[in-house]
Design an enzyme around this catalytic site. Structure first.
Site, PDB file in Angstrom:
ATOM      1  N   LYS A  65       0.987  -1.339  -0.060  1.00 14.89           N
ATOM      2  CA  LYS A  65      -0.213   0.002  -0.123  1.00 14.89           C
ATOM      3  C   LYS A  65       0.647   0.690  -0.172  1.00 14.89           C
ATOM      4  CE  LYS A  65      -4.338  -1.614   1.695  1.00 14.89           C
ATOM      5  NZ  LYS A  65      -5.112  -1.549   3.029  1.00 14.89           N
ATOM      6  N   ASP A 100     -10.170   3.192   1.865  1.00 10.93           N
ATOM      7  CA  ASP A 100      -9.830   2.699   2.980  1.00 10.93           C
ATOM      8  C   ASP A 100     -11.083   3.906   4.001  1.00 10.93           C
ATOM      9  OD1 ASP A 100      -8.909   0.020   3.171  1.00 10.93           O
ATOM     10  OD2 ASP A 100      -7.425   0.795   3.168  1.00 10.93           O
TER      11      ASP A 100
END
Length: 267
Positions: A65, A100
């Protein structure tokens, strides 16, 4: 066939294929969702290879990420968070996004939680905590970040508007007048434990745990015992996938079908 997928290592445990395939079935799309496990040294080649092969979009998970930000054009939110979990290939260069944060916010809004003006306590200052801190702040909440290592919470709070950093020992005071509590740690995943003392929870609190295995964590059980509103980790997982699907396709996601597929795996 339209191809989407997930970059991570390992990815065998991921529920993303089931969630996204359910959306494709619901819409009758000629599409598939594949998983890819490149070695860390091959991440740039994997992203460029996906673009060259005509893959429409990628999700990104651990451990890539943060590393992925070096190989994509970041949108404003992903740039602030410093992490990417979704990539699209619509432009000349792959574009990185962070769903997210969007997933956390939409999970709370789905349960009729008003964030604008709310007093929120966030436990955890790691990768998930960063995304959720920005999501809460951008929605208008005051964010009190509590972390086992207090310096990490304080450092994150310097980057997030309307945020303060604390150690876990401050939770009792922080939660007294709080309206929202989010656990962004993995506590409760591998052990029947909670990062928050049960006696600090109260009925005027909405408690969201990002842990989704198990769904009913010790924290959520403690919160329910005190008549607090509870939101399990499946909702954030669902809505980050919903946001990715909508970005890639430009269509409103079939949320119910995606949720049914997810719940069939985790309940």
């Amino acid at each position: 066939m339209q191809v989407y997928g997930l970059l991570g290592n390992p990815v065998g445990h991921s529920l993303s294929p089931r969630i996204h395939q359910a959306a494709y079935r619901e819409f009758g799309m000629d599409a598939c969702y594949a998983t890819f496990e490149p070695e860390p040294a091959d991440l740039e080649a994997a992203i460029e290879g996906a673009r060259a092969l005509g893959i429409r979009g990628l999700n990104v998970t651990i451990p890539f990420k943060r590393d992925a930000i070096s190989f994509v054009e970041l949108d404003e939110l992903a740039d602030r968070i410093g992490a990417v979990n979704t990539i699209d290939f619509d432009g000349d260069r792959p574009t990185g996004h962070n769903t997210d944060a969007i997933g956390a916010r939409r999970a709370l809004e789905h349960h009729d939680v008003t964030l604008d003006g709310a007093r929120a306590v966030l436990v955890g200052a790691g990768g998930a905590g960063r995304a959720i801190a920005f999501a809460l702040s951008d929605a208008g909440a005051t964010v009190n970040i509590a972390n086992r290592t207090e310096s990490r919470a304080r450092n994150l709070a310097t980057e997030v508007p309307n945020a303060t950093g604390h150690g876990l020992s401050d939770l009792t005071d922080l939660l007294t007048n709080a309206e929202v509590l989010v656990n962004a740690t993995s506590v409760g995943m591998d052990e029947d434990d909670s990062p928050v003392p049960a006696e600090t929870l109260h009925r005027d609190l909405t408690v969201m745990d990002i842990v989704y295995h198990p769904l009913r964590t010790r924290l959520l059980r403690d919160a329910a015992d005190r008549d607090a509103t509870t939101i399990d980790g499946g909702w954030m997982l669902l809505y980050q996938a919903v946001a990715a699907f909508e970005r890639w396709t430009g269509q409103e996601a079939p949320v119910d079908a995606m949720n049914d597929a997810l719940r069939a795996e985790i309940e």
